[in-house]
Design a protein around this motif. Structure first.
Motif, PDB file in Angstrom:
ATOM      1  N   UNK A  99     -10.395  12.673  -7.727  1.00  0.00           N
ATOM      2  CA  UNK A  99      -9.750  11.448  -7.259  1.00  0.00           C
ATOM      3  C   UNK A  99      -8.821  10.856  -8.321  1.00  0.00           C
ATOM      4  N   UNK A 100      -9.153  11.029  -9.590  1.00  0.00           N
ATOM      5  CA  UNK A 100      -8.258  10.558 -10.657  1.00  0.00           C
ATOM      6  C   UNK A 100      -6.935  11.312 -10.626  1.00  0.00           C
ATOM      7  N   UNK A 101      -7.000  12.605 -10.351  1.00  0.00           N
ATOM      8  CA  UNK A 101      -5.786  13.403 -10.212  1.00  0.00           C
ATOM      9  C   UNK A 101      -4.909  12.833  -9.097  1.00  0.00           C
ATOM     10  N   UNK A 102      -5.521  12.594  -7.939  1.00  0.00           N
ATOM     11  CA  UNK A 102      -4.760  12.094  -6.796  1.00  0.00           C
ATOM     12  C   UNK A 102      -4.163  10.717  -7.090  1.00  0.00           C
ATOM     13  N   UNK A 103      -4.965   9.852  -7.694  1.00  0.00           N
ATOM     14  CA  UNK A 103      -4.486   8.495  -7.950  1.00  0.00           C
ATOM     15  C   UNK A 103      -3.343   8.485  -8.964  1.00  0.00           C
ATOM     16  N   UNK A 104      -3.484   9.214 -10.059  1.00  0.00           N
ATOM     17  CA  UNK A 104      -2.435   9.202 -11.071  1.00  0.00           C
ATOM     18  C   UNK A 104      -1.148   9.844 -10.547  1.00  0.00           C
ATOM     19  N   UNK A 105      -1.280  10.881  -9.749  1.00  0.00           N
ATOM     20  CA  UNK A 105      -0.093  11.523  -9.188  1.00  0.00           C
ATOM     21  C   UNK A 105       0.623  10.586  -8.217  1.00  0.00           C
ATOM     22  N   UNK A 106      -0.142   9.932  -7.339  1.00  0.00           N
ATOM     23  CA  UNK A 106       0.474   9.030  -6.375  1.00  0.00           C
ATOM     24  C   UNK A 106       1.104   7.827  -7.062  1.00  0.00           C
ATOM     25  N   UNK A 107       0.415   7.270  -8.046  1.00  0.00           N
ATOM     26  CA  UNK A 107       0.992   6.127  -8.760  1.00  0.00           C
ATOM     27  C   UNK A 107       2.261   6.536  -9.510  1.00  0.00           C
ATOM     28  N   UNK A 132     -19.054   8.973  -2.847  1.00  0.00           N
ATOM     29  CA  UNK A 132     -17.738   8.340  -2.730  1.00  0.00           C
ATOM     30  C   UNK A 132     -17.222   8.585  -1.313  1.00  0.00           C
ATOM     31  N   UNK A 133     -17.063   7.542  -0.494  1.00  0.00           N
ATOM     32  CA  UNK A 133     -16.522   7.747   0.855  1.00  0.00           C
ATOM     33  C   UNK A 133     -15.106   8.315   0.785  1.00  0.00           C
ATOM     34  N   UNK A 134     -14.884   9.424   1.469  1.00  0.00           N
ATOM     35  CA  UNK A 134     -13.582  10.087   1.407  1.00  0.00           C
ATOM     36  C   UNK A 134     -13.409  10.909   2.679  1.00  0.00           C
ATOM     37  N   UNK A 135     -12.362  10.592   3.453  1.00  0.00           N
ATOM     38  CA  UNK A 135     -12.130  11.335   4.697  1.00  0.00           C
ATOM     39  C   UNK A 135     -10.929  12.254   4.615  1.00  0.00           C
ATOM     40  N   UNK A 136     -10.149  12.163   3.537  1.00  0.00           N
ATOM     41  CA  UNK A 136      -9.030  13.076   3.389  1.00  0.00           C
ATOM     42  C   UNK A 136      -7.896  12.495   2.560  1.00  0.00           C
ATOM     43  N   UNK A 137      -6.982  13.398   2.150  1.00  0.00           N
ATOM     44  CA  UNK A 137      -5.805  12.973   1.387  1.00  0.00           C
ATOM     45  C   UNK A 137      -5.028  11.871   2.111  1.00  0.00           C
ATOM     46  N   UNK A 138      -4.783  12.075   3.406  1.00  0.00           N
ATOM     47  CA  UNK A 138      -3.909  11.171   4.146  1.00  0.00           C
ATOM     48  C   UNK A 138      -4.412   9.738   4.069  1.00  0.00           C
ATOM     49  N   UNK A 139      -5.693   9.555   4.352  1.00  0.00           N
ATOM     50  CA  UNK A 139      -6.277   8.219   4.333  1.00  0.00           C
ATOM     51  C   UNK A 139      -6.348   7.668   2.909  1.00  0.00           C
ATOM     52  N   UNK A 140      -6.616   8.517   1.922  1.00  0.00           N
ATOM     53  CA  UNK A 140      -6.694   8.083   0.529  1.00  0.00           C
ATOM     54  C   UNK A 140      -5.348   7.541   0.062  1.00  0.00           C
ATOM     55  N   UNK A 141      -4.280   8.275   0.339  1.00  0.00           N
ATOM     56  CA  UNK A 141      -2.958   7.829  -0.097  1.00  0.00           C
ATOM     57  C   UNK A 141      -2.512   6.580   0.656  1.00  0.00           C
TER      58      UNK A 141
END
Length: 333
Positions: A99-107, A132-141
């Motif tokens: 999740x840190x990878x996804x967050x830093x990349x998106x930011x 950690x509730x997580x349903x997918x990239x799309x919803x996370x972003x």
């Protein structure tokens, strides 16, 4: 050293899956973009050694000049692992790393460091196993970008399929189909196909929810009471939207030759057709976000991690698609 050269951030995904393999494989050829991979450098080096592929790493600096990706070389946005990563053996202890990878990349995209985001697969179950509730990239972003309802679209040569609902249990789909959601989705498709795909007048073909698109209300009322009147109203505004049509006959040449995108009501209504047509060279694209995001069309393939048998075709297609979207968006502004 061209400032207009697209700069892409690629997330390596689940460290026990094939994501790191794919990142090493994409580094084996040149690309018409400045490519940065968000991952643990040691993980990429370990996977390159397993695959027997050359890899020279360079830490990414946002102030460094842009230059096209060269074979055997890779820029890295370093994000350390939280536990050792063994191919094929996912560890919930690394969920926060993913999740840190996804967050830093998106930011980084939102702050203008990167022009587009390309994602390798993550393992939803492992992240949820970590609590950690997580349903997918799309919803996370979407949540990271401030909420809203993005649109998931997959594309392969000759076919694009978008989804009205994404990762929902089937019994929840009908309740999620509302006039507001349908209108929102159609408007995003119309806008982003114009801006990001350079299609002047997008033609949108909409599946019905029920068999035979409800058979006039005898096989469910959603098509007659929600989908059809919403589409009539949008056509009245000039949008080129057709339907609802029965999904079992919509995916035929007669209809597909007259459309730019099919809008399916739920995940497994439209995606089996698209993946049958182009699995391994399809791209997952998130529309309706303030950033460009493309992704592979497959999962983590734990059994292939570190074996050299993974196919990088979908990731390479996602890279090419992201480059084109960046260029089209720049021209549209």
């Amino acid at each position: 050293m061209n400032a207009t050269l697209p700069r892409l951030i690629v997330t390596a995904g689940e460290p026990a899956g094939i994501g790191p393999d794919l990142c090493v494989m994409l580094a084996q050829q040149a690309h018409a973009a400045d490519i940065v991979v968000a991952s643990a450098p040691a993980l990429l080096e370990e996977r390159a050694a397993l695959l027997g592929l050359p890899l020279a790493l360079e830490d990414f600096s946002p102030d460094a000049p842009r230059y096209p990706q060269t074979a055997g070389h890779l820029k890295v946005l370093p994000i350390p692992l939280l536990a050792p990563a063994r191919p094929g053996q996912p560890d919930p202890a690394n969920a926060a790393h993913v999740l840190a990878i996804l967050e830093q990349a998106a930011r980084g995209c939102l702050e203008g460091q990167f022009d587009a985001l390309v994602t390798a697969p993550v393992h939803k179950g492992v992240i949820n196993d970590a609590g950690i509730p997580f349903s997918g990239h799309t919803e996370f972003f979407a949540a990271l970008c401030g909420g809203g309802l993005p649109v998931m679209m997959l594309a392969t040569p000759g076919l694009r399929v978008a989804l009205l609902t994404t990762h929902l249990p089937l019994r929840a789909v009908a309740d999620a189909i509302t006039a507001e959601r349908l209108e929102h989705t159609v408007r995003i498709l119309d806008r982003d196909l114009r801006m990001r795909f350079a299609i002047p007048q997008p033609r949108i073909l909409v599946c019905g929810l029920n068999p035979h698109a409800g058979e006039g209300g005898y096989l469910g009322r959603e098509d007659k009471d929600i989908i059809e009147p919403t589409l009539v109203r949008l056509r009245g505004e000039g949008l080129r939207v057709q339907g609802p049509l029965p999904a079992d006959t919509l995916f035929t040449r007669k209809h597909l030759e007259q459309t730019d995108v099919v809008l399916a009501m739920y995940h497994d209504q439209g995606l089996p057709v698209l993946k049958h047509k182009g699995f391994g060279k399809s791209v997952n694209i998130t529309l309706g976000l303030p950033l460009i995001r493309t992704s592979v069309d497959h999962g983590t393939a734990l059994d292939l991690a570190g074996t050299g048998r993974a196919d990088a075709g979908s990731l390479l297609a996602a890279i090419t698609c992201a480059i084109n979207l960046v260029r089209n968006t720049a021209l549209a502004r």
